[in-house]
Design a protein around this motif. Sequence first.
Motif, PDB file in Angstrom:
ATOM      1  N   ARG A  97       0.786  -1.390   0.248  1.00 12.35           N
ATOM      2  CA  ARG A  97      -0.290   0.285  -0.043  1.00 12.35           C
ATOM      3  C   ARG A  97       1.095   1.260  -0.090  1.00 12.35           C
ATOM      4  O   ARG A  97       0.522   2.163  -0.877  1.00 12.35           O
ATOM      5  CB  ARG A  97      -1.212  -0.367   1.300  1.00 12.35           C
ATOM      6  N   ALA A  98       2.058   1.427   0.587  1.00  9.00           N
ATOM      7  CA  ALA A  98       2.520   2.429   0.887  1.00  9.00           C
ATOM      8  C   ALA A  98       3.467   2.554  -0.677  1.00  9.00           C
ATOM      9  O   ALA A  98       3.459   3.694  -1.622  1.00  9.00           O
ATOM     10  CB  ALA A  98       4.242   2.091   1.838  1.00  9.00           C
ATOM     11  N   LEU A  99       3.400   1.717  -1.540  1.00  9.35           N
ATOM     12  CA  LEU A  99       3.941   2.234  -2.582  1.00  9.35           C
ATOM     13  C   LEU A  99       3.381   2.418  -3.467  1.00  9.35           C
ATOM     14  O   LEU A  99       3.448   3.673  -4.813  1.00  9.35           O
ATOM     15  CB  LEU A  99       4.887   0.530  -3.417  1.00  9.35           C
ATOM     16  N   GLN A 100       1.592   2.166  -3.292  1.00 11.24           N
ATOM     17  CA  GLN A 100       1.099   2.861  -4.010  1.00 11.24           C
ATOM     18  C   GLN A 100       0.038   4.054  -4.017  1.00 11.24           C
ATOM     19  O   GLN A 100       0.140   4.339  -5.216  1.00 11.24           O
ATOM     20  CB  GLN A 100      -0.111   1.314  -3.692  1.00 11.24           C
ATOM     21  N   LEU A 101       0.634   4.252  -2.638  1.00 12.35           N
ATOM     22  CA  LEU A 101       0.444   5.578  -2.325  1.00 12.35           C
ATOM     23  C   LEU A 101       1.035   6.401  -3.305  1.00 12.35           C
ATOM     24  O   LEU A 101       0.689   7.766  -3.575  1.00 12.35           O
ATOM     25  CB  LEU A 101       0.232   5.777  -0.943  1.00 12.35           C
ATOM     26  N   PHE A 102       2.441   6.265  -2.517  1.00 12.08           N
ATOM     27  CA  PHE A 102       3.271   6.849  -3.482  1.00 12.08           C
ATOM     28  C   PHE A 102       3.784   6.991  -5.478  1.00 12.08           C
ATOM     29  O   PHE A 102       3.989   8.124  -5.676  1.00 12.08           O
ATOM     30  CB  PHE A 102       5.396   6.058  -3.132  1.00 12.08           C
ATOM     31  N   ALA A 103       2.829   5.935  -5.932  1.00 14.44           N
ATOM     32  CA  ALA A 103       2.298   5.844  -7.704  1.00 14.44           C
ATOM     33  C   ALA A 103       1.716   7.189  -6.864  1.00 14.44           C
ATOM     34  O   ALA A 103       1.687   7.853  -7.963  1.00 14.44           O
ATOM     35  CB  ALA A 103       2.224   4.425  -7.920  1.00 14.44           C
ATOM     36  N   GLN A 104       0.715   6.618  -6.655  1.00 15.77           N
ATOM     37  CA  GLN A 104      -0.491   7.862  -6.973  1.00 15.77           C
ATOM     38  C   GLN A 104      -0.282   9.266  -6.835  1.00 15.77           C
ATOM     39  O   GLN A 104      -1.419  10.297  -7.391  1.00 15.77           O
ATOM     40  CB  GLN A 104      -1.804   6.924  -5.871  1.00 15.77           C
ATOM     41  N   ALA A 105       0.474   9.227  -5.413  1.00 20.54           N
ATOM     42  CA  ALA A 105       1.129  11.039  -5.638  1.00 20.54           C
ATOM     43  C   ALA A 105       1.399  11.429  -6.334  1.00 20.54           C
ATOM     44  O   ALA A 105       2.328  12.312  -6.612  1.00 20.54           O
ATOM     45  CB  ALA A 105       1.073  11.053  -3.877  1.00 20.54           C
ATOM     46  N   GLU A 106       2.055  10.875  -7.570  1.00 21.95           N
ATOM     47  CA  GLU A 106       3.286  11.043  -8.614  1.00 21.95           C
ATOM     48  C   GLU A 106       4.840  11.394  -7.584  1.00 21.95           C
ATOM     49  O   GLU A 106       5.033  12.400  -8.424  1.00 21.95           O
ATOM     50  CB  GLU A 106       2.658  12.123  -9.558  1.00 21.95           C
ATOM     51  N   LEU A 107       4.316  10.963  -7.512  1.00 15.26           N
ATOM     52  CA  LEU A 107       6.129  11.033  -6.168  1.00 15.26           C
ATOM     53  C   LEU A 107       7.395  10.291  -6.927  1.00 15.26           C
ATOM     54  O   LEU A 107       6.741   9.341  -7.576  1.00 15.26           O
ATOM     55  CB  LEU A 107       5.518  10.561  -5.044  1.00 15.26           C
ATOM     56  N   SER A 108       9.074  10.777  -7.762  1.00 19.01           N
ATOM     57  CA  SER A 108       9.460  10.367  -7.431  1.00 19.01           C
ATOM     58  C   SER A 108      10.369   9.301  -7.073  1.00 19.01           C
ATOM     59  O   SER A 108      11.492   8.560  -7.569  1.00 19.01           O
ATOM     60  CB  SER A 108      10.088  11.543  -8.401  1.00 19.01           C
TER      61      SER A 108
END
Length: 129
Positions: A97-108
């Motif tokens: 889930r942490a990776l999903q939220l990171f990707a959803q926020a378009e973090l790099s």
Amino acid sequence: MEFKMIFGTGVDIVDISRFERFVHDGNVALLQRIFTPLELDYCAAKKHSAQHYALRFAAKEAFLKALGTGLRDGLSWKDMEVVNNQFGKPEMRLTGRALQLFAQAELSKSFLSLSHDGNFAVAMLVLEK
């Protein structure tokens, strides 16, 4: 030219004596709930294992603050893992889930710094968009 911007910052400080008690009391269940097998092995191999547990816990808290979510919406402590690169620099590895939220926020990228002094462990984490 591509411009990066800071999405969020997080900082956390932990009293190492909390983790000294967990280690001394053999509270393995608690440690296993918070840390990945890799983190457990890394910390257990250290002379002052409580200090290393405290640093990793502070890093996870700092990540949650930088992300702005806290530990909810399906996030697990084990979705965040502190690893060291080939030079020993700590980095945050995300899964689930942490990776999903990171990707959803378009973090790099994330930037992590850990330090300890006396009985305190501190972590600072910056998330880049």
